[in-house]
Scaffold this active site. Structure first.
Site, short mmCIF file in Angstrom:
data_model
loop_
_atom_site.label_atom_id
_atom_site.label_comp_id
_atom_site.label_asym_id
_atom_site.label_seq_id
_atom_site.Cartn_x
_atom_site.Cartn_y
_atom_site.Cartn_z
N ASP A 17 -63.98 33.00 -39.06
CA ASP A 17 -63.09 31.99 -39.65
C ASP A 17 -62.93 32.27 -41.14
O ASP A 17 -63.78 32.93 -41.76
CB ASP A 17 -63.68 30.59 -39.48
CG ASP A 17 -63.80 30.19 -38.02
OD1 ASP A 17 -63.07 30.75 -37.19
OD2 ASP A 17 -64.65 29.31 -37.73
N1 URA Z 1 -68.29 30.48 -34.80
C1 URA Z 1 -67.49 29.76 -35.62
O1 URA Z 1 -67.38 28.55 -35.48
N2 URA Z 1 -66.83 30.42 -36.59
C2 URA Z 1 -66.95 31.74 -36.81
O2 URA Z 1 -66.32 32.27 -37.74
C3 URA Z 1 -67.79 32.47 -35.95
C4 URA Z 1 -68.46 31.82 -34.95
#
Ligand code: URA
Length: 234
Positions: free
Chosen positions: A104
């Site tokens: 993310d």
């Molecule tokens: N889980 C999440 O919520 N975000 C990420 O970037 C990776 C795993």
């Protein structure tokens, strides 16, 4: 065997014409000897090519480990946001690298960038269950009951039941999470299902690869040969 100009141009650093000029100027060596012509042939997997005495990596594929900082999206292009590729020098933005998997925008840590589609596919295909470990910090306090819930397989708000995952408590609100799948916002949704929103998330491992902690956020390096072989399962 491939032509020297083709091999060097595929690094994104020089055009074929520039390679010709470099060779003419005597700035290129092949296995220790000055290159005679940009049309000379070599095997890119074994050859030692140097420009101005500096070795040039000319393998078919490139594998980079990035310590992703917050604020960038894991994509090759985006109409609005800055992407992780913006951290690379220009020549590395021209050779088809893409992030193998996504973090993310606000997640930091280990991101593999490669142009080896086969390896990326093998690492990401759900049935392989490649392990990923994250450092997570949450609001609220983590408890044994959270560890058990992760181990059994949490059910998310959309009804999806996660594969069993490990939660290793490090402190009141900090833990290591190991997943064998990679659904959208998975850790955030898992922690939300326990009523403990994520405030910080950092990926530490991806399969056999471990984040090189000497890389500051935004820094990257090429994978070592053993690291690539590890990912290939050799
Ligand atoms: N889980 C999440 O919520 N975000 C990420 O970037 C990776 C795993």
């Amino acid at each position: 065997m491939e032509r020297l100009d083709k091999i060097l141009a595929s690094t994104g650093r020089w055009s074929r014409r520039e390679v010709k000029e470099l060779v003419r100027a005597g700035r290129v060596t092949v296995n220790g000897l000055p290159a005679q012509s940009s049309e000379d042939k070599a095997d890119r997997d074994t050859v030692d090519i140097r420009v101005d005495e500096v070795p040039v990596s000319v393998t078919q594929y490139t594998y980079l480990m990035l310590n992703k900082p917050a604020g960038l999206v894991s994509a090759t292009e985006d109409p609005r946001e800055k992407t992780v590729l913006s951290l690379l020098p220009e020549h590395l933005r021209k050779i088809g690298l893409f992030p193998a998997g996504r973090l993310d925008k606000d997640t930091v840590g280990l991101l593999l960038l490669t142009n080896d589609g086969h390896l990326a596919h093998d690492l990401l295909v759900p049935k392989k269950h490649v392990e990923k470990t994250y450092l997570v910090r949450v609001e609220g306090s983590l408890e044994r009951s959270d560890v058990d819930a992760f181990r059994v397989g949490l059910t998310l708000s959309d009804g999806y039941t996660c594969l069993p995952a490990e939660l290793e408590l490090l402190g009141e609100c900090e833990a290591l999470v190991t997943l064998r799948e990679g659904k959208y916002h998975q850790i955030k949704r898992m922690c939300a299902a326990r009523g403990k929103p994520v405030v910080f998330l950092k990926r530490l491992t991806f399969g056999t690869l471990t984040l090189d902690e000497t890389l500051a956020p935004g820094e990257w390096r090429e994978l070592k040969k053993e690291e690539v072989e590890g990912l290939r399962g050799k």
